[in-house]
Design an enzyme around this catalytic site. Structure first.
Site, mmCIF file in Angstrom:
data_model
loop_
_atom_site.group_PDB
_atom_site.id
_atom_site.type_symbol
_atom_site.label_atom_id
_atom_site.label_comp_id
_atom_site.label_asym_id
_atom_site.label_seq_id
_atom_site.Cartn_x
_atom_site.Cartn_y
_atom_site.Cartn_z
ATOM 1 C CD GLU A 12 1.581 -3.481 -4.225
ATOM 2 O OE1 GLU A 12 1.849 -2.243 -4.690
ATOM 3 O OE2 GLU A 12 2.077 -4.006 -3.252
ATOM 4 N N GLY A 60 4.198 5.795 -7.679
ATOM 5 C CA GLY A 60 3.611 7.241 -8.228
ATOM 6 C C GLY A 60 4.910 7.295 -9.520
ATOM 7 C CG MET A 161 5.653 4.512 0.235
ATOM 8 S SD MET A 161 4.003 4.471 1.172
ATOM 9 C CE MET A 161 4.576 4.602 2.866
ATOM 10 C CG ASP A 185 -0.531 7.833 -7.935
ATOM 11 O OD1 ASP A 185 -0.042 8.679 -7.327
ATOM 12 O OD2 ASP A 185 0.182 6.519 -7.633
#
Length: 220
Positions: A12, A60, A161, A185
């Site tokens: 990233e 996600g 996270m 995802d």
């Protein structure tokens, strides 16, 4: 305006550092997880003194309308793996650190700028969604893990996270905050995290342009 952008991983960091050459924009990697995120945010606040902090990176996704490479802009954030119980205070909610807000709200000015900015994007270019981002120290790599989170937070648009830990640090330090998370995802549609790995192999190079365009709108 000084803008700090915090990401978790080298992948990233490499993507975003290529997009900014303005000395008023600092992109830093904090490392994966809540503790690293909080430490990284506090260090950035102490050393760079940003007017705004943005959490960026991948997440996600959840929801029938969410697609790979869509961008979730946080309206509010909480933890999906924190529960302080009700022994002392029966008003504490699941996901809330006792004594702090049940959900950390994104900065109203930044949200309004994001809504204005998003309304100008061609539908064929990027798809942005506003909503709840939930954070925890899990890499969600199965439908079962994702379901256990969504059962508690059915309205969540993204699971990551780091974002809520950065939001908590910004709340304590009174620094305006918002999270921009690119969907890499969709765990409820995939059981082996292959979407996540495919994201980095094929389309990540275009995935952080929304964050770039948003930051540029703040600097105008």
């Amino acid at each position: 305006m000084k803008i700090g952008i915090i990401v978790a991983m080298d992948k990233e960091l490499q993507q975003l550092q290529q997009l900014f050459n303005n000395g008023d924009v600092l992109v830093r990697k904090c490392g994966i997880g809540k503790v690293n995120a909080a430490l990284g945010a506090q260090q950035m606040i102490n050393e760079f003194h940003p007017d705004v902090i943005i959490s960026s990176g991948c997440a996600g996704g959840n929801g029938d309308d969410i697609k790979i490479q869509d961008v979730i802009i946080s309206t509010e954030l909480c933890y999906h793996d924190v529960y302080c119980g009700r022994a002392i205070d029966d008003t504490t909610q699941y996901g809330q650190v006792q004594g702090l807000p049940a959900r950390f709200q994104a900065d109203p000015f930044l949200l309004e700028k994001a809504r204005q900015f998003s309304s100008l994007l061609p539908d064929s270019t990027f798809h942005t969604h506003f909503g709840l981002v939930v954070t925890g120290d899990w890499f969600v790599d199965s439908k079962e893990k994702m379901r256990s989170i969504i059962d508690l937070f059915p309205e969540a648009k993204a699971v990551d996270m780091e974002s809520c830990a950065i939001a908590q640090t910004c709340y304590i330090n009174k620094v305006p905050f918002v999270s921009f998370r690119v969907i890499s995802d969709i765990p409820l549609q995939d059981t082996d995290a292959s979407q996540y790995h495919n994201f980095w192999d094929t389309i990540a190079q275009n995935s952080f342009l929304t964050t770039k365009f948003f930051v540029e709108s703040l600097l105008v």
